[in-house]
Structures are given as structure tokens and as C-alpha cells.
Design an enzyme around this catalytic site. Structure first.
Site, PDB file in Angstrom:
ATOM      1  N   LYS A 158      44.657  36.999  44.225  1.00 10.89           N
ATOM      2  CA  LYS A 158      44.658  36.477  45.597  1.00 10.89           C
ATOM      3  C   LYS A 158      43.313  36.677  46.274  1.00 10.89           C
ATOM      4  O   LYS A 158      43.045  36.087  47.304  1.00 10.89           O
ATOM      5  CB  LYS A 158      45.798  37.060  46.419  1.00 10.89           C
ATOM      6  CG  LYS A 158      45.880  38.548  46.400  1.00 10.89           C
ATOM      7  CD  LYS A 158      47.203  39.006  46.990  1.00 10.89           C
ATOM      8  CE  LYS A 158      47.486  40.379  46.504  1.00 10.89           C
ATOM      9  NZ  LYS A 158      48.187  41.298  47.183  1.00 10.89           N
TER      10      LYS A 158
ATOM     11  N   LYS B  95      35.603  46.914  41.836  1.00 10.25           N
ATOM     12  CA  LYS B  95      35.484  46.708  43.291  1.00 10.25           C
ATOM     13  C   LYS B  95      34.182  47.238  43.866  1.00 10.25           C
ATOM     14  O   LYS B  95      33.840  46.947  45.011  1.00 10.25           O
ATOM     15  CB  LYS B  95      36.677  47.331  44.011  1.00 10.25           C
ATOM     16  CG  LYS B  95      37.955  46.573  43.728  1.00 10.25           C
ATOM     17  CD  LYS B  95      38.998  46.782  44.797  1.00 10.25           C
ATOM     18  CE  LYS B  95      40.157  45.804  44.562  1.00 10.25           C
ATOM     19  NZ  LYS B  95      41.340  46.090  45.329  1.00 10.25           N
TER      20      LYS B  95
ATOM     21  N   LYS C 153      41.996  37.299  35.516  1.00 11.15           N
ATOM     22  CA  LYS C 153      43.396  37.252  35.974  1.00 11.15           C
ATOM     23  C   LYS C 153      43.530  36.456  37.278  1.00 11.15           C
ATOM     24  O   LYS C 153      42.593  36.417  38.083  1.00 11.15           O
ATOM     25  CB  LYS C 153      43.966  38.670  36.118  1.00 11.15           C
ATOM     26  CG  LYS C 153      43.696  39.351  37.434  1.00 11.15           C
ATOM     27  CD  LYS C 153      44.555  40.603  37.585  1.00 11.15           C
ATOM     28  CE  LYS C 153      44.281  41.251  38.919  1.00 11.15           C
ATOM     29  NZ  LYS C 153      45.305  41.141  39.915  1.00 11.15           N
TER      30      LYS C 153
HETATM   31  P1  ATP Z   1      44.933  40.595  43.535  1.00 10.10           P
HETATM   32  O1  ATP Z   1      44.033  40.974  42.402  1.00 10.10           O
HETATM   33  O2  ATP Z   1      45.661  39.339  43.266  1.00 10.10           O
HETATM   34  O3  ATP Z   1      44.230  40.624  44.864  1.00 10.10           O
HETATM   35  P2  ATP Z   1      46.241  43.074  43.178  1.00 10.10           P
HETATM   36  O4  ATP Z   1      46.552  43.176  41.725  1.00 10.10           O
HETATM   37  O5  ATP Z   1      45.039  43.793  43.590  1.00 10.10           O
HETATM   38  O6  ATP Z   1      46.152  41.588  43.645  1.00 10.10           O
HETATM   39  P3  ATP Z   1      48.837  43.495  44.411  1.00 10.10           P
HETATM   40  O7  ATP Z   1      49.008  42.240  45.127  1.00 10.10           O
HETATM   41  O8  ATP Z   1      49.256  44.704  45.145  1.00 10.10           O
HETATM   42  O9  ATP Z   1      47.351  43.746  44.037  1.00 10.10           O
HETATM   43  O10 ATP Z   1      49.617  43.406  43.047  1.00 10.10           O
HETATM   44  C1  ATP Z   1      50.995  43.364  43.050  1.00 10.10           C
HETATM   45  C2  ATP Z   1      51.503  43.374  41.655  1.00 10.10           C
HETATM   46  O11 ATP Z   1      51.196  42.137  41.014  1.00 10.10           O
HETATM   47  C3  ATP Z   1      50.888  44.472  40.769  1.00 10.10           C
HETATM   48  O12 ATP Z   1      51.897  45.063  39.987  1.00 10.10           O
HETATM   49  C4  ATP Z   1      49.907  43.736  39.904  1.00 10.10           C
HETATM   50  O13 ATP Z   1      49.708  44.364  38.662  1.00 10.10           O
HETATM   51  C5  ATP Z   1      50.604  42.393  39.747  1.00 10.10           C
HETATM   52  N1  ATP Z   1      49.665  41.316  39.461  1.00 10.10           N
HETATM   53  C6  ATP Z   1      48.586  40.975  40.208  1.00 10.10           C
HETATM   54  N2  ATP Z   1      47.945  39.933  39.647  1.00 10.10           N
HETATM   55  C7  ATP Z   1      48.633  39.612  38.509  1.00 10.10           C
HETATM   56  C8  ATP Z   1      48.472  38.632  37.486  1.00 10.10           C
HETATM   57  N3  ATP Z   1      47.476  37.785  37.534  1.00 10.10           N
HETATM   58  N4  ATP Z   1      49.365  38.606  36.473  1.00 10.10           N
HETATM   59  C9  ATP Z   1      50.398  39.481  36.422  1.00 10.10           C
HETATM   60  N5  ATP Z   1      50.614  40.422  37.353  1.00 10.10           N
HETATM   61  C10 ATP Z   1      49.743  40.506  38.385  1.00 10.10           C
END
Ligand code: ATP
Ligand code: LTN
Length: 333
Positions: A201, A114, A198
């Protein structure tokens, strides 16, 4: 029936929840809640570590809460609440920060990703650095045994364990030392437009993910546009066919059927037929979530009541832990 262990997890209200969040995290929350004391939080304080537009932030916070419930988290089985409604989280985070070596925070992969390319003095905000300490506070306040998360969060759970052990050895046993709970096949769903990263969002294009609230046509269009690999066989091979393997993983998770079964069904068929069926499967599986979500949007008052009730229940546990922490440290309480 007595519930076995304590489960805690959180999701940030930072945009559209996608099938990666669902398969990697939320679906596990739903399964675990029946046999474990479960606490699920919308981690709004974490979301503000990146700039938020107030109206969107407000909407997204309620959206995550409603999606939790729409996906099957039952407020009668689990405690569901908003992080900022329980002030114990930020208070314990401050205490833990005073015991956290700076180097431990700087080496976190999420921090490095980040802040990549920004000079420390200008562009890097302290909230991003301290993010894992707040996450550790979230988890440790509830004497958590298990934390269901996607693979990207495992390092933060290791960090939480380190802090729990450090506090326990300095002041005597105070915190349970939690473990990450990661589903092997769905811990890291990859982006539809780029299978080397991965699904996220915060990806620049919405073609990267299937949102839980995407319409049937959006789902058809995004799956049709999803990257594939050379060749035309629907075969699971993460090294030679990363994009198709990712789609097979998604198919397999929603159909609750092993990869080998899917390979068998599509043995003499092409990518086009496979993608068409995957899109229809997603539409069918997301429909009940979307329906329940729509109902909840008409009942925001009821949703808020669930969240306020959740916060009251969560504070009974978190205040007990925080008092023990402060007493052991010598605070006048
Ligand atoms: P993003 O990277 O999508 O903005 P994030 O991982 O920063 O999202 P959260 O939305 O809070 O943050 O994640 C919620 C949950 O979803 C966490 O447990 C994270 O590990 C899981 N997660 C996020 N992206 C994936 C993915 N691509 N595959 C599996 N699990 C995921
Ligand atoms: N950092 C997590 C969200 C999160 C969390 C938590 C997950 C905040 N606090 C406590 C599990 C337990 C993320 O980005 N997905």
C-alpha cells in the site's frame, strides 16, 4: 466447543488495504477465529513510525477496523480493538526494549528497507528501530500460540520468539512462545506493476495493488494494465513467468481452485481473456466486502462500541500478563 489455541494479529492503518493484505493475512484471521481464541488489533502505534496526517490517520484507523468486520471477522467470535486503547502494549514494549540487543533490531529486513539511504543521525527515527519490540509486546501479552501474517513479517515473529524465550529463561515461564502461521501460496502477493516486489500500500503507484474498496472500473483498469511476461500462454512458472504466475495465484486464491485447474481452463486462451475473467472474479468476490463496509460506515457508533468492548476484553488478558511480568521482575505492584 472449546477453542484450541490463541491467535493474535494486527494490521497497520497506513493507507488502502489491498488484496495482498486480505489473502496473506485477513482471510486467515477469519478462518482461524471459529476454532481458536482470536484477538485482532488495529496497530495504530505502529503506523506512526512513519509520518501521518492526523485526519487521515484517524480515518484509516476506523477504516481498518471496519474492513476487518466487513471481511468476516465476527466480534462475537473474536476480540477486535485498537492498539492504543490498551496501554499495556506500550508498557510491555518498554520493558522488552530493555532486554533487546541493538544489533537484533538493526538487522531486521524491514528496518533496513525503511531506512535505506538515510544517514542514521539525520533521517532515522527511533520508532522504526523499536517497531519489532512493540510488535513482540502485542503478541506476547495474549499468550499467543499462532500469528497469521504474510511472509514479510516472519522475521519479526522469530524476533518475538527470541524475546519470549529470553524472558522465560531469565524469570521462569511467563510467555507462550508463538509461531508464525503463513499460507504458502498467498504469503507474498506481488505488485501488479512489478512482479519482483511485494504488493504494497506504500507503493508509489496505485496500479501496484487492487484495493479492497476499489470500484469495478478501477479493478478492470488495473488488471488490464498489470504487467505480463513474454509469450502468450497462461502458465504457472514463477521463474520464467513471474507476472502471470502472480495473477494465477490471485485467481486461484479467490476462485479456491488449484493453479493446474486454471492453466487447464486457459490452455487455448490468451492473456487478454484471462485478465478479463480475473477482473470480473475480483469484482464479484470483493462486492460483498464492499457492501458490508458501506453499511458499517453508516453505523460508526456501533463500530466504536465494538472497539471499546474489544479493548475491555483484551485488557482482561493483557493486564494479567503484564502483572505477572512486573511481579517476576521485582516491580512494586
Ligand atoms: P504495506 O507494505 O502494504 O504498506 P505492511 O506489510 O507494511 O503493508 P500491514 O498493512 O500492517 O503492513 O500488513 C498487514 C498484513 O498483510 C501483514 O500480515 C502482512 O504480512 C500482510 N501483507 C502485506 N502485504 C502483503 C502481500 N503483498 N502479500 C501477502 N501478505 C501481505
Ligand atoms: N508489523 C506488522 C503489523 C503488526 C503485527 C503485530 C502483526 C503489528 N503488531 C502483531 C502481527 C502481530 C505489519 O507490518 N504487517
Amino acid at each position: 466447543m472449546k477453542k484450541k489455541q490463541t491467535v493474535f494479529s494486527g494490521v497497520q492503518p497506513t493507507g488502502v488495504l489491498h488484496i495482498g493484505n486480505y489473502l496473506g493475512a485477513i482471510r486467515q484471521f477469519v478462518d482461524l477465529q471459529y476454532t481458536n481464541e482470536s484477538v485482532f488489533c488495529v496497530v495504530d502505534h505502529h503506523a506512526i513510525t512513519v509520518p501521518q496526517v492526523p485526519e487521515e490517520f484517524h480515518e484509516n484507523t476506523l477504516k481498518v477496523a471496519m474492513l476487518y468486520i466487513a471481511c468476516g471477522i465476527d466480534p462475537k467470535e473474536s476480540i477486535v480493538f485498537i492498539q492504543s486503547h490498551s496501554t499495556e502494549h506500550t508498557e510491555l514494549a518498554w520493558i522488552l526494549n530493555t532486554m533487546t540487543p541493538l544489533g537484533e533490531l538493526e538487522r531486521m529486513t524491514q528496518f533496513k528497507e525503511k531506512t535505506e539511504g538515510r544517514t542514521k543521525k539525520e533521517g532515522v527515527l527511533a520508532g522504526i528501530l523499536n517497531y519489532p519490540t512493540l510488535m513482540a509486546a502485542d503478541i506476547l501479552l495474549y499468550q499467543t500460540d499462532i500469528v497469521p501474517v504474510g511472509e514479510d513479517q516472519v522475521q519479526h515473529i522469530e524476533f518475538t520468539r527470541m524475546l519470549a524465550e529470553k524472558f522465560n529463561s531469565r524469570y521462569g515461564r511467563t510467555f507462550s512462545v508463538p509461531e508464525a502461521y503463513v499460507q504458502r501460496d498467498t504469503a507474498r502477493i506481488m505488485g501488479l506493476d512489478d512482479a519482483s516486489k511485494k504488493m504494497s500500500k506504500s507503493a508509489p503507484s496505485s496500479n501496484n495493488y487492487i484495493g479492497l474498496l476499489d470500484s469495478p472500473n478501477e479493478i478492470r483498469q488495473k488488471i488490464a494494465a498489470a504487467a505480463t511476461d513474454s509469450g502468450k500462454e497462461v502458465q504457472y512458472n514463477k521463474i520464467k513467468k513471474p507476472a502471470i504466475s502472480n495473477l494465477i495465484e490471485i485467481y486461484s486464491a479467490f476462485a479456491e481452485s488449484p493453479h493446474s485447474e486454471i492453466e487447464k481452463i486457459y490452455k487455448d486462451k490468451n492473456y487478454y481473456e484471462f485478465k478479463n475473467d480475473l477482473a470480473e472474479l475480483l469484482i464479484k468476490k470483493l462486492a460483498p466486502i464492499q457492501e458490508k463496509y458501506k453499511e458499517l460506515t453508516k453505523n460508526k457508533k456501533q463500530v466504536l462500541e465494538i472497539l471499546y468492548g474489544g479493548s475491555r476484553k483484551s485488557r482482561i488478558i493483557s493486564q494479567t500478563t503484564l502483572s505477572q511480568v512486573k511481579e517476576k521482575m521485582g516491580y512494586v505492584i
